[in-house]
Design a protein around this motif. Structure first.
Motif, PDB file in Angstrom:
ATOM      1  N   LEU A 265       0.711  -1.112   0.044  1.00  0.00           N
ATOM      2  CA  LEU A 265       0.136  -0.069   0.142  1.00  0.00           C
ATOM      3  C   LEU A 265       0.616   1.260  -0.033  1.00  0.00           C
ATOM      4  O   LEU A 265       0.460   2.106  -0.531  1.00  0.00           O
ATOM      5  CB  LEU A 265      -0.976  -0.145   1.121  1.00  0.00           C
ATOM      6  N   ALA A 266       1.987   1.062   0.776  1.00  0.00           N
ATOM      7  CA  ALA A 266       2.936   2.424   0.774  1.00  0.00           C
ATOM      8  C   ALA A 266       3.567   2.563  -0.675  1.00  0.00           C
ATOM      9  O   ALA A 266       3.697   3.624  -0.990  1.00  0.00           O
ATOM     10  CB  ALA A 266       3.865   2.269   2.001  1.00  0.00           C
ATOM     11  N   SER A 267       3.806   1.503  -1.266  1.00  0.00           N
ATOM     12  CA  SER A 267       4.426   1.779  -2.576  1.00  0.00           C
ATOM     13  C   SER A 267       3.609   2.782  -3.632  1.00  0.00           C
ATOM     14  O   SER A 267       4.315   3.124  -4.644  1.00  0.00           O
ATOM     15  CB  SER A 267       4.624   0.344  -3.220  1.00  0.00           C
ATOM     16  N   VAL A 268       2.112   2.612  -3.163  1.00  0.00           N
ATOM     17  CA  VAL A 268       1.534   3.625  -4.026  1.00  0.00           C
ATOM     18  C   VAL A 268       0.940   4.774  -3.351  1.00  0.00           C
ATOM     19  O   VAL A 268      -0.007   5.408  -3.969  1.00  0.00           O
ATOM     20  CB  VAL A 268       0.232   2.527  -4.779  1.00  0.00           C
ATOM     21  N   GLY A 269       1.355   5.082  -2.350  1.00  0.00           N
ATOM     22  CA  GLY A 269       1.280   6.413  -1.591  1.00  0.00           C
ATOM     23  C   GLY A 269       0.014   6.164  -0.575  1.00  0.00           C
ATOM     24  O   GLY A 269      -0.575   7.233  -0.204  1.00  0.00           O
ATOM     25  N   LEU A 270      -0.371   4.889  -0.421  1.00  0.00           N
ATOM     26  CA  LEU A 270      -1.387   4.672   0.479  1.00  0.00           C
ATOM     27  C   LEU A 270      -0.986   4.629   2.020  1.00  0.00           C
ATOM     28  O   LEU A 270      -0.715   3.490   2.208  1.00  0.00           O
ATOM     29  CB  LEU A 270      -2.466   3.696   0.081  1.00  0.00           C
ATOM     30  N   TYR A 271      -1.247   5.689   2.869  1.00  0.00           N
ATOM     31  CA  TYR A 271      -0.754   5.803   4.122  1.00  0.00           C
ATOM     32  C   TYR A 271      -1.890   6.262   5.057  1.00  0.00           C
ATOM     33  O   TYR A 271      -2.625   6.935   4.856  1.00  0.00           O
ATOM     34  CB  TYR A 271       0.419   6.708   4.477  1.00  0.00           C
ATOM     35  N   ALA A 272      -2.006   5.179   6.192  1.00  0.00           N
ATOM     36  CA  ALA A 272      -3.046   5.551   7.112  1.00  0.00           C
ATOM     37  C   ALA A 272      -3.046   6.892   7.923  1.00  0.00           C
ATOM     38  O   ALA A 272      -1.839   6.814   8.477  1.00  0.00           O
ATOM     39  CB  ALA A 272      -3.406   4.315   7.940  1.00  0.00           C
ATOM     40  N   ASP A 273      -4.146   7.665   7.699  1.00  0.00           N
ATOM     41  CA  ASP A 273      -3.796   9.101   8.581  1.00  0.00           C
ATOM     42  C   ASP A 273      -4.726   8.735   9.590  1.00  0.00           C
ATOM     43  O   ASP A 273      -4.619   9.330  10.831  1.00  0.00           O
ATOM     44  CB  ASP A 273      -4.199   9.986   7.855  1.00  0.00           C
ATOM     45  N   HIS A 274      -6.137   8.416   9.484  1.00  0.00           N
ATOM     46  CA  HIS A 274      -7.048   8.226  10.357  1.00  0.00           C
ATOM     47  C   HIS A 274      -8.032   7.171  10.141  1.00  0.00           C
ATOM     48  O   HIS A 274      -7.838   6.576   9.125  1.00  0.00           O
ATOM     49  CB  HIS A 274      -7.840   9.470  10.483  1.00  0.00           C
ATOM     50  N   GLY A 275      -9.173   6.715  10.936  1.00  0.00           N
ATOM     51  CA  GLY A 275      -9.968   5.832  10.743  1.00  0.00           C
ATOM     52  C   GLY A 275     -10.697   5.305  12.061  1.00  0.00           C
ATOM     53  O   GLY A 275     -10.531   6.136  12.926  1.00  0.00           O
ATOM     54  N   ASP A 276     -11.221   4.287  11.846  1.00  0.00           N
ATOM     55  CA  ASP A 276     -12.119   3.721  12.845  1.00  0.00           C
ATOM     56  C   ASP A 276     -11.865   2.050  13.098  1.00  0.00           C
ATOM     57  O   ASP A 276     -11.305   1.440  12.059  1.00  0.00           O
ATOM     58  CB  ASP A 276     -13.666   3.721  12.668  1.00  0.00           C
ATOM     59  N   GLU A 277     -11.947   1.620  14.381  1.00  0.00           N
ATOM     60  CA  GLU A 277     -11.759   0.339  14.623  1.00  0.00           C
ATOM     61  C   GLU A 277     -12.656  -0.039  15.511  1.00  0.00           C
ATOM     62  O   GLU A 277     -12.903   0.509  16.646  1.00  0.00           O
ATOM     63  CB  GLU A 277     -10.554  -0.060  15.009  1.00  0.00           C
ATOM     64  N   TRP A 278     -13.273  -1.205  15.217  1.00  0.00           N
ATOM     65  CA  TRP A 278     -14.679  -1.632  16.581  1.00  0.00           C
ATOM     66  C   TRP A 278     -13.878  -3.191  16.858  1.00  0.00           C
ATOM     67  O   TRP A 278     -13.335  -3.961  15.925  1.00  0.00           O
ATOM     68  CB  TRP A 278     -15.559  -1.916  15.640  1.00  0.00           C
ATOM     69  N   VAL A 279     -14.100  -3.317  18.191  1.00  0.00           N
ATOM     70  CA  VAL A 279     -13.364  -4.552  18.542  1.00  0.00           C
ATOM     71  C   VAL A 279     -14.635  -5.486  19.424  1.00  0.00           C
ATOM     72  O   VAL A 279     -15.247  -4.958  20.106  1.00  0.00           O
ATOM     73  CB  VAL A 279     -12.366  -4.527  19.580  1.00  0.00           C
ATOM     74  N   SER A 280     -14.704  -6.626  19.337  1.00  0.00           N
ATOM     75  CA  SER A 280     -15.632  -7.724  19.788  1.00  0.00           C
ATOM     76  C   SER A 280     -15.039  -9.107  20.261  1.00  0.00           C
ATOM     77  O   SER A 280     -13.798  -9.109  19.616  1.00  0.00           O
ATOM     78  CB  SER A 280     -16.891  -7.629  19.255  1.00  0.00           C
ATOM     79  N   ALA A 281     -15.688  -9.929  20.588  1.00  0.00           N
ATOM     80  CA  ALA A 281     -15.369 -11.425  20.880  1.00  0.00           C
ATOM     81  C   ALA A 281     -16.679 -12.182  20.716  1.00  0.00           C
ATOM     82  O   ALA A 281     -17.441 -11.919  20.620  1.00  0.00           O
ATOM     83  CB  ALA A 281     -14.701 -11.481  22.295  1.00  0.00           C
ATOM     84  N   GLY A 282     -16.198 -13.387  19.993  1.00  0.00           N
ATOM     85  CA  GLY A 282     -17.206 -14.393  19.913  1.00  0.00           C
ATOM     86  C   GLY A 282     -16.579 -15.702  19.443  1.00  0.00           C
ATOM     87  O   GLY A 282     -15.534 -15.854  19.156  1.00  0.00           O
ATOM     88  N   PRO A 283     -17.252 -16.743  19.180  1.00  0.00           N
ATOM     89  CA  PRO A 283     -17.086 -18.219  18.872  1.00  0.00           C
ATOM     90  C   PRO A 283     -16.612 -18.120  17.429  1.00  0.00           C
ATOM     91  O   PRO A 283     -17.178 -17.660  16.748  1.00  0.00           O
ATOM     92  CB  PRO A 283     -18.111 -18.754  19.443  1.00  0.00           C
ATOM     93  N   LEU A 284     -15.487 -18.904  17.200  1.00  0.00           N
ATOM     94  CA  LEU A 284     -15.196 -19.138  15.728  1.00  0.00           C
ATOM     95  C   LEU A 284     -16.242 -20.185  15.060  1.00  0.00           C
ATOM     96  O   LEU A 284     -16.749 -21.137  15.511  1.00  0.00           O
ATOM     97  CB  LEU A 284     -13.925 -19.832  15.692  1.00  0.00           C
ATOM     98  N   GLU A 285     -16.490 -19.645  13.982  1.00  0.00           N
ATOM     99  CA  GLU A 285     -17.721 -20.303  13.095  1.00  0.00           C
ATOM    100  C   GLU A 285     -16.759 -21.557  12.536  1.00  0.00           C
ATOM    101  O   GLU A 285     -15.494 -21.481  12.514  1.00  0.00           O
ATOM    102  CB  GLU A 285     -18.159 -19.439  11.917  1.00  0.00           C
ATOM    103  N   ALA A 286     -17.443 -22.494  11.867  1.00  0.00           N
ATOM    104  CA  ALA A 286     -16.604 -23.732  11.288  1.00  0.00           C
ATOM    105  C   ALA A 286     -15.717 -23.351  10.140  1.00  0.00           C
ATOM    106  O   ALA A 286     -14.516 -23.888  10.227  1.00  0.00           O
ATOM    107  CB  ALA A 286     -17.536 -24.604  10.726  1.00  0.00           C
ATOM    108  N   THR A 287     -16.045 -22.510   9.292  1.00  0.00           N
ATOM    109  CA  THR A 287     -15.267 -21.992   8.077  1.00  0.00           C
ATOM    110  C   THR A 287     -13.649 -21.371   8.877  1.00  0.00           C
ATOM    111  O   THR A 287     -12.543 -21.659   8.302  1.00  0.00           O
ATOM    112  CB  THR A 287     -15.596 -21.236   7.100  1.00  0.00           C
ATOM    113  N   ASP A 288     -14.049 -20.491   9.581  1.00  0.00           N
ATOM    114  CA  ASP A 288     -12.893 -19.870  10.189  1.00  0.00           C
ATOM    115  C   ASP A 288     -12.080 -20.767  10.895  1.00  0.00           C
ATOM    116  O   ASP A 288     -10.977 -20.762  10.906  1.00  0.00           O
ATOM    117  CB  ASP A 288     -13.340 -18.607  11.014  1.00  0.00           C
TER     118      ASP A 288
END
Length: 240
Positions: A168-191
């Motif tokens: 991403l940095a190679s094409v000038g995409l640098y994170a300046d700001h954003g949002d992050e959400w955190v939770s917890a839960g049981p793994l589904e079969a595929t995961d």
């Protein structure tokens, strides 16, 4: 009615207290928690309330309880700052990891584009499993990045040195700001299958959208993280 006397609140408060002691390092990984009798005496509650609190801690991935042996701390106290990506964050903590690429292809996702307020629904899907050197998986990451100039041949040439952040940095995409959400839960079969874990194991779940200073999308990533390996220490956004 004073809700502080509610059994449900009692076990939750006890779980929070013990979780704080574990995360602060006062209870080390591998150490045995005091027995139910001792904990019941400490908090002046019944053993049933203590059992409920221990179940809560187990669901959070902080302890493991073994019948006839007791409860043991499984959280190892690592604080992870993921601003530069999970690989860099883990490396800064002295944790060597290997990354297995599951998917690298162009996808069309109108739903994600609508949620992010984007005109284009074209993304590159970059899905990875990160493992320790002993093969134990610590994360499953599903990233969606914009199909901008400089990345159009990404599926053919792959990531730069195996790093999405560097790509991403190679094409000038640098994170300046954003949002992050955190939770917890049981793994589904595929995961669970992709992580080599049992379905139903509890993992941290994070969802993060990062943007450049100009407001262009850098990355949308959904991650599953092993709570027995680290907790999240989030510092995100441009410095004031």
């Amino acid at each position: 009615m004073d809700m502080t006397d509610s059994p449900a609140l009692k076990h939750q408060n006890i779980a929070r207290t013990l979780a704080g002691e574990i995360r602060a390092g006062r209870l080390k990984r591998g150490s045995r928690l005091p027995g139910e009798h001792a904990l019941a005496a400490r908090f002046s509650v019944s053993r049933n309330t203590i059992r409920s609190a221990l179940t809560e801690l187990s669901r959070e991935g902080l302890i493991s309880t073994h019948s006839g042996k007791g409860s043991f701390v499984t959280f190892d106290g690592r604080l992870i700052d993921d601003r530069l990506g999970w690989a860099r964050a883990l490396a800064d903590q002295g944790v060597a990891t290997e990354t297995r690429l599951l998917r690298l292809e162009r996808v069309d996702d109108p739903g994600l584009a609508e949620r992010l307020g984007l005109d284009s629904s074209s993304f590159f899907a970059v899905d990875r499993v990160r493992t320790l050197t002993d093969g134990a998986a610590v994360s499953l990451e599903r990233s969606r990045i914009p199909g901008v100039d400089g990345l159009l041949d990404l599926p053919a040439r792959g990531l730069i040195e195996g790093s999405l952040t560097a790509t991403l940095a190679s094409v000038g995409l640098y994170a300046d700001h954003g949002d992050e959400w955190v939770s917890a839960g049981p793994l589904e079969a595929t995961d669970a299958e992709e992580l080599g874990r049992r379905p139903g194991e509890w993992f941290l779940r994070t969802r993060r959208a990062s943007w450049t200073a100009a407001g262009d999308l850098v990355e949308h990533v959904e991650s599953l993280l092993d709570p027995a390996r680290f907790q999240l220490h989030l510092r995100f956004g441009a410095s004031s």
